[in-house]
Motif scaffolding. Sequence first.
Motif, mmCIF file in Angstrom:
data_model
loop_
_atom_site.group_PDB
_atom_site.id
_atom_site.type_symbol
_atom_site.label_atom_id
_atom_site.label_comp_id
_atom_site.label_asym_id
_atom_site.label_seq_id
_atom_site.Cartn_x
_atom_site.Cartn_y
_atom_site.Cartn_z
ATOM 1 N N PHE A 85 0.961 -1.682 0.007
ATOM 2 C CA PHE A 85 -0.012 0.052 0.373
ATOM 3 C C PHE A 85 0.536 1.178 0.262
ATOM 4 C CE2 PHE A 85 -3.054 -3.488 1.539
ATOM 5 C CZ PHE A 85 -3.723 -2.885 1.272
ATOM 6 N N GLY A 86 1.844 1.343 0.235
ATOM 7 C CA GLY A 86 3.531 2.510 0.135
ATOM 8 C C GLY A 86 2.711 3.384 1.039
ATOM 9 N N SER A 87 1.150 3.942 2.204
ATOM 10 C CA SER A 87 1.141 4.449 3.136
ATOM 11 C C SER A 87 1.041 3.525 4.878
ATOM 12 C CB SER A 87 0.511 4.970 2.326
ATOM 13 O OG SER A 87 -0.104 5.567 4.011
ATOM 14 N N VAL A 88 1.475 4.029 5.443
ATOM 15 C CA VAL A 88 0.686 4.413 6.679
ATOM 16 C C VAL A 88 -0.477 3.505 7.304
ATOM 17 C CG1 VAL A 88 0.919 4.194 9.262
ATOM 18 C CG2 VAL A 88 2.932 3.931 7.986
ATOM 19 N N ARG A 89 -1.200 5.383 6.461
ATOM 20 C CA ARG A 89 -2.151 5.579 6.680
ATOM 21 C C ARG A 89 -3.540 4.504 5.706
ATOM 22 N NH1 ARG A 89 -5.602 10.014 7.681
ATOM 23 N NH2 ARG A 89 -3.923 11.163 7.987
ATOM 24 N N VAL A 90 -3.002 4.116 4.973
ATOM 25 C CA VAL A 90 -3.579 3.253 3.780
ATOM 26 C C VAL A 90 -3.930 1.377 4.133
ATOM 27 C CG1 VAL A 90 -3.886 2.113 1.150
ATOM 28 C CG2 VAL A 90 -3.239 5.071 1.888
ATOM 29 N N ALA A 91 -2.304 1.184 4.514
ATOM 30 C CA ALA A 91 -1.999 0.061 5.032
ATOM 31 C C ALA A 91 -3.358 -0.299 6.282
ATOM 32 C CB ALA A 91 -0.678 -0.663 5.650
ATOM 33 N N VAL A 92 -2.457 0.937 7.125
ATOM 34 C CA VAL A 92 -3.790 0.485 8.224
ATOM 35 C C VAL A 92 -4.889 0.436 7.804
ATOM 36 C CG1 VAL A 92 -4.955 1.232 10.378
ATOM 37 C CG2 VAL A 92 -1.543 1.442 9.690
ATOM 38 N N LYS A 93 -5.758 0.998 6.929
ATOM 39 C CA LYS A 93 -7.123 1.248 6.919
ATOM 40 C C LYS A 93 -7.572 0.062 6.329
ATOM 41 C CE LYS A 93 -10.581 3.978 4.118
ATOM 42 N NZ LYS A 93 -10.603 5.134 3.352
ATOM 43 N N ASN A 94 -6.425 -0.696 4.804
ATOM 44 C CA ASN A 94 -7.136 -1.503 4.143
ATOM 45 C C ASN A 94 -6.835 -2.677 5.175
ATOM 46 O OD1 ASN A 94 -7.076 -1.241 1.176
ATOM 47 N ND2 ASN A 94 -5.618 0.094 1.800
ATOM 48 N N TYR A 95 -6.166 -3.013 5.573
ATOM 49 C CA TYR A 95 -6.089 -3.823 6.690
ATOM 50 C C TYR A 95 -7.133 -4.110 7.528
ATOM 51 C CZ TYR A 95 -4.206 -7.580 10.487
ATOM 52 O OH TYR A 95 -4.505 -8.781 11.016
ATOM 53 N N THR A 96 -7.665 -2.964 8.533
ATOM 54 C CA THR A 96 -8.783 -3.027 9.337
ATOM 55 C C THR A 96 -10.415 -3.422 8.330
ATOM 56 O OG1 THR A 96 -7.871 -1.239 10.801
ATOM 57 C CG2 THR A 96 -10.047 -1.083 10.909
ATOM 58 N N ASN A 97 -10.315 -2.959 7.577
ATOM 59 C CA ASN A 97 -10.816 -2.971 6.091
ATOM 60 C C ASN A 97 -11.022 -4.220 5.357
ATOM 61 O OD1 ASN A 97 -12.109 -0.639 6.815
ATOM 62 N ND2 ASN A 97 -11.154 0.280 5.336
#
Length: 273
Positions: A258-270
């Motif tokens: 995902f190349g981003s901390v925010r995007v990685a966390v968001k996608n994992y959470t979803n």
Amino acid sequence: MSFIKVTEQDSNYNHLEKMSVKELITNINNEDKTVPLAVEKSLPQIELLIEQIILKLRNGGRLFYIGAGTSGRLGILDASECPPTYGVSHKLVVGLIAGGDIAIRKSVEDAEDSITQGWKDLQKHNINEQDVVVGIAASGTTPYVISALETCNENNIITGCITCNANSPLSNASKYPIEVTVGPEFVTGSSRMKAGTAQKLVLNMITTTTMIQLGHVKGNKMVDMQLSNNKLVNRGVRMVMNEINVSEEKAKKLIDKFGSVRVAVKNYTNGNQ
């Protein structure tokens, strides 16, 4: 009240050439200790300007720093660090210096005396009423900066300034002035010293507070930082590990994907892994 340029007043120390290295650095350090206290006195002014900056940037505006010499370089430094630190566009915070980019490395002393070039430099970026322009000048008398702010005022553009002299022409040209009076420099007139330090502290406050308020920090982490080198990638991996409680291996895979901390966390959470 009359204008007194304290940044040009004689140093509180004399016969510097006769001092030992220990004496010199001790005295410089003693002077430097006074800078944060001077900044503290200006916090109400700093707050007012930052509130205006946040309001404008939330509505699609930009922040411009404009200065000459050391002041201009400090503005450029602060602006240049916003994209890697907070993942924002390099067009969101822009630093301009009298004399152009060559003046970042080499002094272009007469450039600061122009009363037209500052506004011309801003116009190159299509400056408009959505933006905020902050003039930076320790002396508070730099024509390049003052004239630019005066023209901004005429065009309904919010103006602020960071100066180290009270009641200066620059303060009078600013709707939201910040005056950090640090007193005479250790070397008379060398405003790259205490004045420069004060300006850097204020600039830190402006962009850090603004970026936090705009949502680019979660908890105390730079979740939108650009993962542009190994150090930052490793930091991002640790942030992901701590945020969603996964292994280092899993965090690395998420960061790579995902190349981003925010995007990685968001996608994992979803559930998108």
